[in-house]
Design a protein around this motif. Structure first.
Motif, short mmCIF file in Angstrom:
data_model
loop_
_atom_site.label_atom_id
_atom_site.label_comp_id
_atom_site.label_asym_id
_atom_site.label_seq_id
_atom_site.Cartn_x
_atom_site.Cartn_y
_atom_site.Cartn_z
N GLU A 120 -11.24 6.08 -10.06
CA GLU A 120 -11.17 4.79 -9.35
C GLU A 120 -9.95 4.72 -8.44
O GLU A 120 -10.03 4.23 -7.31
N ILE A 121 -8.81 5.24 -8.94
CA ILE A 121 -7.60 5.24 -8.11
C ILE A 121 -7.81 6.08 -6.86
O ILE A 121 -7.45 5.68 -5.74
N CYS A 122 -8.39 7.26 -7.03
CA CYS A 122 -8.63 8.14 -5.88
C CYS A 122 -9.58 7.49 -4.88
O CYS A 122 -9.41 7.63 -3.65
N GLU A 123 -10.60 6.79 -5.37
CA GLU A 123 -11.54 6.11 -4.48
C GLU A 123 -10.86 4.99 -3.69
O GLU A 123 -11.13 4.80 -2.50
N ILE A 124 -9.96 4.26 -4.34
CA ILE A 124 -9.27 3.16 -3.66
C ILE A 124 -8.39 3.70 -2.53
O ILE A 124 -8.39 3.17 -1.41
N LEU A 128 -8.00 4.21 2.34
CA LEU A 128 -6.85 4.18 3.26
C LEU A 128 -6.63 5.53 3.93
O LEU A 128 -5.58 5.75 4.56
N GLY A 129 -7.58 6.43 3.77
CA GLY A 129 -7.48 7.72 4.44
C GLY A 129 -6.82 8.82 3.64
O GLY A 129 -6.50 9.88 4.18
N ALA A 232 0.07 -0.70 1.37
CA ALA A 232 -0.83 0.24 0.70
C ALA A 232 -0.84 0.01 -0.81
O ALA A 232 -1.90 0.03 -1.45
N ILE A 233 0.34 -0.24 -1.37
CA ILE A 233 0.41 -0.46 -2.82
C ILE A 233 -0.26 -1.77 -3.21
O ILE A 233 -0.97 -1.86 -4.22
N GLU A 234 -0.05 -2.80 -2.41
CA GLU A 234 -0.70 -4.09 -2.70
C GLU A 234 -2.22 -3.98 -2.57
O GLU A 234 -2.97 -4.61 -3.33
N HIS A 235 -2.68 -3.17 -1.63
CA HIS A 235 -4.13 -2.92 -1.50
C HIS A 235 -4.66 -2.30 -2.80
O HIS A 235 -5.71 -2.72 -3.31
N PHE A 236 -3.92 -1.33 -3.32
CA PHE A 236 -4.35 -0.69 -4.58
C PHE A 236 -4.34 -1.70 -5.73
O PHE A 236 -5.30 -1.79 -6.50
N VAL A 237 -3.25 -2.45 -5.87
CA VAL A 237 -3.12 -3.40 -6.98
C VAL A 237 -4.25 -4.42 -6.97
O VAL A 237 -4.87 -4.70 -8.00
#
Length: 344
Positions: A120-124, A128-129, A232-237
């Motif tokens: 899931e982390i890799c997909e998120i 973002l490229g 980028a980190i907030e997008h992941f969170v």
């Protein structure tokens, strides 16, 4: 032989034949005991015949007595043989089947909770490229320490914390060495996430494991700044933990990033109110991060005056514990099916 003697002999023959048939047909120990009592018991059919031996003439008594003893021997032998056969049958595979027990359910395979978190982390970050890459788990001290601005006299390189296979060869202590390998191979722009195992001399306890999964992230290009990094980190969170999850950056120190920060998210268990999971703070740390130190760029041949970037590292096992409320990390690695089946 007199008619009385002949009659007893006929009765003995009938007792032998019928007794053997009854013993052979006994389906269990109770039926076998019933046959023994009927034919060889104190008041059984053979005992009745033997009680009449004294009524025949003397010259016929010996023949009748010998025949009675022979019948007794044959029936006793048949009883012993049948008893052994029944005992052997009770020890066979069919005897171990208890039809009153509920059926055993079939195990259904599923994705391990840590593997699910990694995917899931890799997909998120792919949104973002970022591209997923892998690297060797056996590393040189150059890639594991020196290229990442960690001198070999740094505590992180100490033999008490690192598995040394040789003087200059280790089991990697993080997935960060792949950063250096990628930057040596590719020119910017670079955006990669690196999932994989890392190894440290940690005790196996509720919050540590000597072998554990880690995900490293790296973004390098011209003009990359802390604002892009935080976005980028907030997008992941928000995508992983939910839109209502808050995040914060706390100043920290890592040799390969400057400035460095630890990223916390609001505790999902208590909604930030404070509980034992977040140690009453309302926050849970999910990663270490920061802007890539110029010394790392120099080590891999990048121009630190031209390029900037950010890096982060997180432990999927800890994140899985936060997501599912798992109190002990060892549960994720011990392969206990009763625990893992809840995630299938």
């Amino acid at each position: 032989m007199t008619p009385a003697g002949a009659s007893l002999l006929d009765r003995l023959a009938a007792i032998e034949g019928e007794g053997l048939a009854a013993i052979g047909e006994a389906a269990d120990s109770a039926a076998l005991e019933s046959a023994r009592v009927e034919y060889l018991g104190r008041n059984g059919r053979l005992a009745d015949v033997m009680s009449l031996i004294g009524t025949v003439e003397a010259r016929a008594r010996r023949d009748v007595g010998q025949r009675a003893n022979a019948v007794k021997t044959v029936l006793r032998g048949a009883l012993e043989a049948r008893a052994k056969a029944l005992e052997s049958a009770t020890r066979g595979p069919s005897a171990r089947i208890d039809l009153t027990l509920p059926a055993r359910g079939r195990w259904v395979g599923g994705v391990h909770p840590v593997t699910r978190v990694i995917d899931e982390i890799c997909e998120i970050f792919a949104e973002l490229g970022f591209t997923s890459v892998l690297g060797p788990e056996i590393e040189s001290t150059w890639y594991n320490f020196t290229a990442l601005n960690i001198p070999l006299d740094h505590p992180a390189a100490d033999m008490m914390d690192t598995f040394y296979l040789d003087k200059d060869v280790v089991l990697r202590t993080h997935t960060s060495p792949v950063q250096a390998r990628v930057m040596e191979t590719f020119r910017p722009p670079v955006r990669v996430v690196v999932p994989g195992l890392a190894y440290r001399r940690d005790s196996f306890d509720p919050s540590h494991a000597p072998a554990f999964e880690q995900i490293e992230g790296l973004a390098v290009d011209e003009g990359v700044d802390f604002v892009e990094f935080r976005a980028a980190i907030e997008h992941f969170v928000h995508h992983f933990f939910g839109r209502g999850t808050k995040s914060r950056f706390r100043p920290s120190f890592y040799p390969f990033t400057e400035p460095s920060a630890e990223v916390d998210v609001s505790c999902a268990v208590c909604a930030g109110g404070g509980c034992s999971t977040c140690k009453r703070t309302g926050w849970i740390t999910i990663m270490g991060s920061g802007m890539v130190d110029p010394a790392v760029f120099k080590a891999v041949g990048y121009d630190p005056e031209r390029y900037t970037g950010y890096a982060f590292g997180m432990g999927p096992a800890r994140i899985a514990m936060v997501r599912h409320g798992i109190p002990d990390m060892r549960l994720l690695y011990e392969g206990e099916m009763s625990f893992l089946q809840q995630f299938t």
